[in-house]
Scaffold this active site. Structure first.
Site, PDB file in Angstrom:
ATOM      1  N   TYR A 181       8.000  56.245  53.361  1.00  0.00           N
ATOM      2  CA  TYR A 181       8.568  56.481  52.030  1.00  0.00           C
ATOM      3  C   TYR A 181       9.277  57.842  52.021  1.00  0.00           C
ATOM      4  O   TYR A 181       9.005  58.709  52.849  1.00  0.00           O
ATOM      5  CB  TYR A 181       7.430  56.430  51.006  1.00  0.00           C
ATOM      6  CG  TYR A 181       7.858  56.641  49.579  1.00  0.00           C
ATOM      7  CD1 TYR A 181       8.674  55.715  48.935  1.00  0.00           C
ATOM      8  CD2 TYR A 181       7.443  57.760  48.870  1.00  0.00           C
ATOM      9  CE1 TYR A 181       9.068  55.915  47.629  1.00  0.00           C
ATOM     10  CE2 TYR A 181       7.828  57.966  47.556  1.00  0.00           C
ATOM     11  CZ  TYR A 181       8.648  57.037  46.944  1.00  0.00           C
ATOM     12  OH  TYR A 181       9.041  57.230  45.643  1.00  0.00           O
ATOM     13  N   THR A 183       9.088  60.593  50.540  1.00  0.00           N
ATOM     14  CA  THR A 183       8.385  61.879  50.497  1.00  0.00           C
ATOM     15  C   THR A 183       7.452  62.092  51.690  1.00  0.00           C
ATOM     16  O   THR A 183       6.835  63.149  51.805  1.00  0.00           O
ATOM     17  CB  THR A 183       7.511  61.972  49.226  1.00  0.00           C
ATOM     18  OG1 THR A 183       6.605  60.873  49.250  1.00  0.00           O
ATOM     19  CG2 THR A 183       8.340  61.939  47.962  1.00  0.00           C
ATOM     20  N   LYS A 184       7.322  61.109  52.566  1.00  0.00           N
ATOM     21  CA  LYS A 184       6.315  61.200  53.629  1.00  0.00           C
ATOM     22  C   LYS A 184       6.814  62.066  54.803  1.00  0.00           C
ATOM     23  O   LYS A 184       7.970  62.494  54.816  1.00  0.00           O
ATOM     24  CB  LYS A 184       5.921  59.782  54.078  1.00  0.00           C
ATOM     25  CG  LYS A 184       5.267  58.950  52.962  1.00  0.00           C
ATOM     26  CD  LYS A 184       3.953  59.526  52.528  1.00  0.00           C
ATOM     27  CE  LYS A 184       3.167  58.906  51.398  1.00  0.00           C
ATOM     28  NZ  LYS A 184       3.441  57.708  50.718  1.00  0.00           N
ATOM     29  N   ASN A 185       5.945  62.317  55.791  1.00  0.00           N
ATOM     30  CA  ASN A 185       6.297  63.276  56.860  1.00  0.00           C
ATOM     31  C   ASN A 185       7.545  62.870  57.630  1.00  0.00           C
ATOM     32  O   ASN A 185       8.303  63.730  58.065  1.00  0.00           O
ATOM     33  CB  ASN A 185       5.131  63.476  57.820  1.00  0.00           C
ATOM     34  CG  ASN A 185       4.002  64.279  57.193  1.00  0.00           C
ATOM     35  OD1 ASN A 185       3.745  64.139  55.998  1.00  0.00           O
ATOM     36  ND2 ASN A 185       3.338  65.110  57.973  1.00  0.00           N
ATOM     37  N   ILE A 186       7.738  61.567  57.867  1.00  0.00           N
ATOM     38  CA  ILE A 186       9.054  61.065  58.285  1.00  0.00           C
ATOM     39  C   ILE A 186       9.398  59.889  57.378  1.00  0.00           C
ATOM     40  O   ILE A 186       8.506  59.240  56.831  1.00  0.00           O
ATOM     41  CB  ILE A 186       9.141  60.650  59.777  1.00  0.00           C
ATOM     42  CG1 ILE A 186       8.225  59.477  60.095  1.00  0.00           C
ATOM     43  CG2 ILE A 186       8.888  61.829  60.693  1.00  0.00           C
ATOM     44  CD1 ILE A 186       8.470  58.881  61.492  1.00  0.00           C
TER      45      ILE A 186
END
Ligand SMILES: *Cc1c(COP(=O)(O)O)cnc(C)c1O
Length: 385
Positions: A181, A183-186
């Protein structure tokens, strides 16, 4: 005070991602195809996982994961209350009951003793979350599962690159679901994947692609065949090549992203650790956190303003924040359907009232970090208890 708003977690995309997306748009294959295959292969190598399937979200992965594990009506699944709603929603989707349990005061991860107390003859699985990227106590989770014949699926939405006792989250034979998603780390904008043992992952792949048997996505390609059979009534959860095009390059950047995240975390710790009014996040010695979130808690009795006002004060100083999460047992659906009081999970309820997530992303400059710290110091100075 900074004059530009600092977003809480914007994506970090570069020319490689943009060029690869354009390349995909210029090709005649924009949905599940060669780039999805390539991304799945790259993820498998990264995790050193037995098998990987790319999907259109982590939520989809959790849903088809439960189906592949054979979880259904009459079954109970242990879920920590301090998580995103999707972790529990998918259990409802398959007709099972999410049994919401409390979390540990330090990490806000599933409390294994609370999980043990919540077991019934109907318990079939444990669905722990690696909250904020800090791995759950997997020794305790697998020990409990082993003693009671339970399956385990990890909600690893926050946890790409996280390690428990040196071992990468997502490298095991049980299922683990990751999120890409925004906002996630990738990120792949929207997207996710499921890792685990090949039999389970292939079953999950079929559940996520209409229930069509293997590689039916190739049916419009020269190498494919028009013929497919539906072996179960599946869902439409496939990853597209437009998503995979982004993911291929995000995965290349992961190590550099993580290095920067850890620098930001160290800088926050060095400066905010001086403030008695704040409880800072921890990293237990046996883990490497992926530091998806930097969640602080306001210690009671130190400030005359509450968490909500603290967030407004930060916003007034152009600092974006968020709250992760309103505990699942306090959402109206779960509260009303199962009769939960807030005190059912006291650690989660208490943490919720005091927590906020500070900006944390690889694009942050040293000045951004200093701005956040300065804003917090200013608010603390102006609002003593
Ligand atoms: C983001 C998230 C999800 C869902 O991920 P999607 O890819 O948006 O479906 C699930 N669980 C947790 C803990 C998350 O943070």
């Amino acid at each position: 005070m900074r004059n530009q708003f600092l977003p809480f977690s914007p994506p970090c995309l570069g020319d490689e991602e943009r060029d690869e997306v354009m390349d995909t748009l210029r090709s005649d294959w924009i949905t599940t195809g060669p780039k999805t295959k390539a991304f799945e292969g790259k993820l498998r190598d990264y995790f050193d996982a037995p098998a990987v399937v790319g999907l259109n979200s982590c939520t989809a992965g959790l849903h088809v994961g439960l189906l592949a594990m054979g979880i259904g009506p009459g079954d109970e699944v242990i879920v920590p209350s301090m998580t995103f709603c999707a972790t529990a929603n998918v259990v409802e989707h398959v007709g099972a009951r999410p049994v919401l349990v409390d979390v540990m005061p330090d990490t806000l991860n599933l409390d294994p003793e609370a999980a043990a107390r919540a077991l019934t003859p109907r318990t079939r699985a444990i669905l722990p979350v690696h909250y904020a990227g800090h791995p759950v106590d997997l020794d305790a989770v697998f020990d409990l599962a082993g003693r009671h014949g339970l399956q385990v699926m990890e909600d690893a939405a926050h946890a790409i690159s996280a390690r428990h006792r040196g071992r990468l989250v997502g490298s095991r034979s049980n299922l683990a679901a990751f999120s890409f998603y925004a906002t996630k780390n990738i990120t792949t904008s929207e997207g996710g994947c499921l890792t685990g043992e090949a039999g389970l992952v292939e079953k999950a792949r079929i559940y996520g692609h209409h229930g069509m048997n293997r590689d039916a996505w190739k049916r419009f390609d020269r190498s494919g065949s028009w013929y497919y059979e539906v072996v179960l009534p599946g869902f439409k959860y496939n990853m597209t090549d437009l998503q995979a095009a982004i993911g291929l390059h995000q995965l290349d950047r992961l190590e550099a992203f993580q290095r920067r995240r850890r620098e930001v975390v160290a800088a926050y710790g060095a400066r905010l650790g001086r403030l008695a009014c704040l409880q800072l996040p921890v990293e237990r010695p046996e883990v490497v956190s992926s530091w998806h979130l930097y969640v602080i808690r306001l210690n009671p009795g130190h400030l005359r303003i509450d968490r909500n006002a603290f967030i407004e004060e930060l916003k007034a100083r152009n600092i974006g924040t968020s709250v992760h999460y309103l505990p699942v047992h306090m959402h109206p659906h779960y509260r009303d359907k199962y009769g939960y009081q807030p005190e059912a999970c006291p650690v989660a309820a208490d943490a919720f009232g005091r927590m906020l997530s500070l900006p944390l992303h690889p694009g942050m400059t040293d000045q951004d970090v200093a701005d956040v710290c300065e804003a917090i110091e200013d608010i603390v100075r102006l609002n003593p208890a």
